[in-house]
Design a protein around this motif. Structure first.
Motif, PDB file in Angstrom:
ATOM      1  N   GLU A 154       0.830  -1.210   0.000  1.00  0.00           N
ATOM      2  CA  GLU A 154       0.000   0.000   0.000  1.00  0.00           C
ATOM      3  C   GLU A 154       0.862   1.257   0.000  1.00  0.00           C
ATOM      4  OE1 GLU A 154      -2.604  -0.612   3.315  1.00  0.00           O
ATOM      5  OE2 GLU A 154      -4.052  -1.773   2.119  1.00  0.00           O
ATOM      6  N   SER A 155       1.995   1.218   0.695  1.00  0.00           N
ATOM      7  CA  SER A 155       2.908   2.357   0.695  1.00  0.00           C
ATOM      8  C   SER A 155       3.487   2.592  -0.699  1.00  0.00           C
ATOM      9  CB  SER A 155       4.037   2.121   1.699  1.00  0.00           C
ATOM     10  OG  SER A 155       5.010   3.134   1.619  1.00  0.00           O
ATOM     11  N   THR A 156       3.863   1.509  -1.356  1.00  0.00           N
ATOM     12  CA  THR A 156       4.400   1.628  -2.723  1.00  0.00           C
ATOM     13  C   THR A 156       3.343   2.184  -3.667  1.00  0.00           C
ATOM     14  OG1 THR A 156       5.899  -0.231  -2.346  1.00  0.00           O
ATOM     15  CG2 THR A 156       5.422   0.352  -4.636  1.00  0.00           C
ATOM     16  N   ALA A 157       2.104   1.691  -3.539  1.00  0.00           N
ATOM     17  CA  ALA A 157       1.020   2.168  -4.409  1.00  0.00           C
ATOM     18  C   ALA A 157       0.735   3.639  -4.178  1.00  0.00           C
ATOM     19  CB  ALA A 157      -0.235   1.336  -4.161  1.00  0.00           C
ATOM     20  N   ALA A 158       0.788   4.082  -2.911  1.00  0.00           N
ATOM     21  CA  ALA A 158       0.492   5.481  -2.586  1.00  0.00           C
ATOM     22  C   ALA A 158       1.549   6.429  -3.120  1.00  0.00           C
ATOM     23  CB  ALA A 158       0.356   5.643  -1.080  1.00  0.00           C
ATOM     24  N   SER A 159       2.755   5.913  -3.328  1.00  0.00           N
ATOM     25  CA  SER A 159       3.848   6.770  -3.794  1.00  0.00           C
ATOM     26  C   SER A 159       3.869   6.935  -5.307  1.00  0.00           C
ATOM     27  CB  SER A 159       5.192   6.196  -3.339  1.00  0.00           C
ATOM     28  OG  SER A 159       5.464   4.964  -4.003  1.00  0.00           O
ATOM     29  N   GLU A 160       3.022   6.196  -6.011  1.00  0.00           N
ATOM     30  CA  GLU A 160       2.998   6.250  -7.472  1.00  0.00           C
ATOM     31  C   GLU A 160       1.720   6.921  -7.956  1.00  0.00           C
ATOM     32  OE1 GLU A 160       3.332   2.217  -8.649  1.00  0.00           O
ATOM     33  OE2 GLU A 160       5.430   2.021  -8.023  1.00  0.00           O
ATOM     34  N   PRO A 161       1.819   7.727  -9.015  1.00  0.00           N
ATOM     35  CA  PRO A 161       0.615   8.376  -9.544  1.00  0.00           C
ATOM     36  C   PRO A 161      -0.359   7.352 -10.105  1.00  0.00           C
ATOM     37  CG  PRO A 161       2.472   8.677 -11.047  1.00  0.00           C
ATOM     38  CD  PRO A 161       3.026   8.062  -9.796  1.00  0.00           C
ATOM     39  N   ASP A 162      -1.648   7.613  -9.908  1.00  0.00           N
ATOM     40  CA  ASP A 162      -2.657   6.703 -10.427  1.00  0.00           C
ATOM     41  C   ASP A 162      -2.725   6.813 -11.944  1.00  0.00           C
ATOM     42  OD1 ASP A 162      -4.601   4.759 -10.220  1.00  0.00           O
ATOM     43  OD2 ASP A 162      -6.227   6.221 -10.159  1.00  0.00           O
ATOM     44  N   ASP A 163      -3.137   5.744 -12.586  1.00  0.00           N
ATOM     45  CA  ASP A 163      -3.249   5.711 -14.039  1.00  0.00           C
ATOM     46  C   ASP A 163      -4.712   5.915 -14.424  1.00  0.00           C
ATOM     47  OD1 ASP A 163      -3.251   5.243 -16.724  1.00  0.00           O
ATOM     48  OD2 ASP A 163      -2.289   3.269 -16.625  1.00  0.00           O
ATOM     49  N   PRO A 164      -5.092   7.123 -14.859  1.00  0.00           N
ATOM     50  CA  PRO A 164      -6.502   7.382 -15.178  1.00  0.00           C
ATOM     51  C   PRO A 164      -6.980   6.666 -16.434  1.00  0.00           C
ATOM     52  CG  PRO A 164      -5.151   9.258 -15.799  1.00  0.00           C
ATOM     53  CD  PRO A 164      -4.244   8.308 -15.088  1.00  0.00           C
ATOM     54  N   SER A 165      -6.046   6.088 -17.189  1.00  0.00           N
ATOM     55  CA  SER A 165      -6.456   5.399 -18.419  1.00  0.00           C
ATOM     56  C   SER A 165      -7.050   4.024 -18.134  1.00  0.00           C
ATOM     57  CB  SER A 165      -5.260   5.256 -19.365  1.00  0.00           C
ATOM     58  OG  SER A 165      -4.308   4.333 -18.857  1.00  0.00           O
ATOM     59  N   VAL A 166      -6.960   3.567 -16.870  1.00  0.00           N
ATOM     60  CA  VAL A 166      -7.505   2.265 -16.488  1.00  0.00           C
ATOM     61  C   VAL A 166      -8.483   2.463 -15.338  1.00  0.00           C
ATOM     62  CG1 VAL A 166      -6.982  -0.038 -15.599  1.00  0.00           C
ATOM     63  CG2 VAL A 166      -5.429   1.048 -17.219  1.00  0.00           C
ATOM     64  N   THR A 167      -9.685   1.948 -15.500  1.00  0.00           N
ATOM     65  CA  THR A 167     -10.697   2.064 -14.453  1.00  0.00           C
ATOM     66  C   THR A 167     -10.721   0.807 -13.586  1.00  0.00           C
ATOM     67  OG1 THR A 167     -12.461   1.131 -15.827  1.00  0.00           O
ATOM     68  CG2 THR A 167     -12.103   3.517 -15.944  1.00  0.00           C
ATOM     69  N   THR A 168     -11.236   0.950 -12.380  1.00  0.00           N
ATOM     70  CA  THR A 168     -11.299  -0.160 -11.425  1.00  0.00           C
ATOM     71  C   THR A 168     -12.712  -0.295 -10.880  1.00  0.00           C
ATOM     72  OG1 THR A 168      -9.002   0.266 -10.764  1.00  0.00           O
ATOM     73  CG2 THR A 168     -10.327  -1.118  -9.314  1.00  0.00           C
ATOM     74  N   GLU A 169     -13.222  -1.515 -10.900  1.00  0.00           N
ATOM     75  CA  GLU A 169     -14.531  -1.803 -10.314  1.00  0.00           C
ATOM     76  C   GLU A 169     -14.382  -3.014  -9.394  1.00  0.00           C
ATOM     77  OE1 GLU A 169     -16.801  -3.011 -13.642  1.00  0.00           O
ATOM     78  OE2 GLU A 169     -16.437  -1.195 -14.816  1.00  0.00           O
ATOM     79  N   GLU A 170     -15.237  -3.088  -8.380  1.00  0.00           N
ATOM     80  CA  GLU A 170     -15.264  -4.267  -7.528  1.00  0.00           C
ATOM     81  C   GLU A 170     -16.639  -4.923  -7.624  1.00  0.00           C
ATOM     82  OE1 GLU A 170     -13.722  -4.277  -3.627  1.00  0.00           O
ATOM     83  OE2 GLU A 170     -11.683  -4.047  -4.404  1.00  0.00           O
ATOM     84  N   HIS A 171     -16.645  -6.216  -7.798  1.00  0.00           N
ATOM     85  CA  HIS A 171     -17.885  -6.981  -7.916  1.00  0.00           C
ATOM     86  C   HIS A 171     -17.887  -8.080  -6.860  1.00  0.00           C
ATOM     87  CE1 HIS A 171     -18.965  -5.287 -11.927  1.00  0.00           C
ATOM     88  NE2 HIS A 171     -17.649  -5.179 -12.037  1.00  0.00           N
ATOM     89  N   ARG A 172     -19.025  -8.281  -6.224  1.00  0.00           N
ATOM     90  CA  ARG A 172     -19.192  -9.368  -5.263  1.00  0.00           C
ATOM     91  C   ARG A 172     -20.087 -10.435  -5.892  1.00  0.00           C
ATOM     92  NH1 ARG A 172     -17.343  -8.611  -0.283  1.00  0.00           N
ATOM     93  NH2 ARG A 172     -18.707 -10.217   0.604  1.00  0.00           N
ATOM     94  N   ILE A 173     -19.592 -11.644  -5.906  1.00  0.00           N
ATOM     95  CA  ILE A 173     -20.292 -12.750  -6.542  1.00  0.00           C
ATOM     96  C   ILE A 173     -20.850 -13.660  -5.453  1.00  0.00           C
ATOM     97  CG2 ILE A 173     -20.096 -14.641  -8.192  1.00  0.00           C
ATOM     98  CD1 ILE A 173     -17.354 -13.168  -8.979  1.00  0.00           C
TER      99      ILE A 173
END
Length: 326
Positions: free
Chosen positions: A44-63
């Motif tokens: 999570e620390s590594t992810a927070a230090s990198e800029p987000d990529d707006p060209s890719v969207t994220t969704e969460e689905h519960r099955i």
């Protein structure tokens, strides 16, 4: 100096010097809860230090399902790519005891962009809380959902591949076996990156790799004990828990397997590739000299990692673009 260090690629050896090590290696499975927390915090620390990529969207689905808890799938897709998109069902690494669905975002998002595909990451249940084959059952549920809901999700149900890394590679292989044996629509490929396949730890490489610190023999034994408990190494282990236990490899999809020369999984992975090929399954196999387990993650700027990524991306692109030939 240990033989493994003498054989190690120079760039990978330099990267290894910067890896924090406990007395039990990089992943201390004598205290799984603490190692999980440290692993998540670092990711999570590594992810927070990198800029987000707006060209890719994220969704969460519960099955939902009648025979078990809901399964969460994290769906990544290029924001502007026209559908329906091919999709890779992905299982993260972590020896089946560590990790979480979002841990690979940093490099799965570029994969989505470059290949114009979606990636559905399964947030499968971990051992020892959920022994095998619970994780593979989660994978099977997620795969059925992708096939069933593909059109509604803007995905191409005829171009679904199954893939995983390390412990997740073993779960991917087990999921593929479940899909075949339960009569599901066949995936267009399975991609297994240094997969964890055999609980018995009898191969030469499982005895050789003891002192690198990146998923050595002792770590792997502890992981399998968490995954299987008292069943580890006995006859009471199904292929859906340890895919190397399978006897029938017929009617499985074209397969990509990559592993390092200095990986304790080397020989079980090479054996798996040979047994697939003996049953007529098209196999693309890559053995990386001087490479330890997860070398592409620990030394992402190395030449070997770049070679692996180019080779792997090329395979995925070919399988997604033309599913009529192996």
């Amino acid at each position: 100096m240990p033989v493994s260090r003498l054989l190690m690629d120079r760039e990978l050896s330099q990267a290894l010097e910067g890896v924090p090590m406990t007395p039990n290696g990089a992943f201390d499975l004598t205290d799984i809860p603490a190692t999980r927390a440290a692993f998540r915090a670092q990711a999570e620390s590594t992810a927070a230090s990198e800029p987000d990529d707006p060209s890719v969207t994220t969704e969460e689905h519960r099955i939902g399902r009648a025979d078990g808890p809901d399964v969460t799938v994290r769906l990544l897709r290029p924001a502007t790519a026209p559908g329906p998109l091919p999709v890779m069902l992905w299982f993260h690494g972590g020896g089946q005891v560590l990790g979480f669905a979002a841990q690979d975002d940093a490099w799965l998002k570029p994969l989505c962009s470059q290949l114009g595909c979606a990636v559905a990451v399964v947030d499968y249940r971990l051992a020892p809380e959920t022994p095998a084959p619970g994780a593979a059952e989660d994978g099977f549920t997620a795969y059925q959902w992708l096939v069933r809901e593909a059109e509604e999700l803007g995905l191409d149900g005829t171009r679904i591949g199954i893939a995983g890394q390390s412990g997740g590679g073993g779960i991917a292989a087990a999921t593929v076996l479940l899909v075949r044996d339960r009569g599901g629509a066949a995936p267009v490929f399975q991609s297994l990156t240094y997969p964890m396949l055999d609980d018995r730890n009898l191969t030469a490489s499982s005895h050789e790799i003891t002192d690198i610190g990146i998923w050595d023999r002792s770590t792997n034994i502890l992981a399998w004990q968490a995954v299987l408990g008292d069943r580890t190494g006995t006859d009471d282990v199904s292929p859906y828990s340890a895919p190397s236990r399978a006897q029938d490899f017929s009617a499985l999809p074209p397969t990509f397997i990559a592993v390092g020369e200095l990986d304790c999984f080397r020989d079980e992975d090479l054996d798996y590739a040979a047994r697939l090929r003996a049953h007529g399954v098209p196999v693309e196999l890559h053995l990386y000299p001087g490479a330890y387990h997860a070398f592409d993650l620990f030394a992402p700027e190395s030449r070997l990692a770049a070679t692996f990524q180019q080779t792997w991306f090329s395979y995925l692109a070919r399988r997604f673009q033309d599913t009529s030939t192996p």
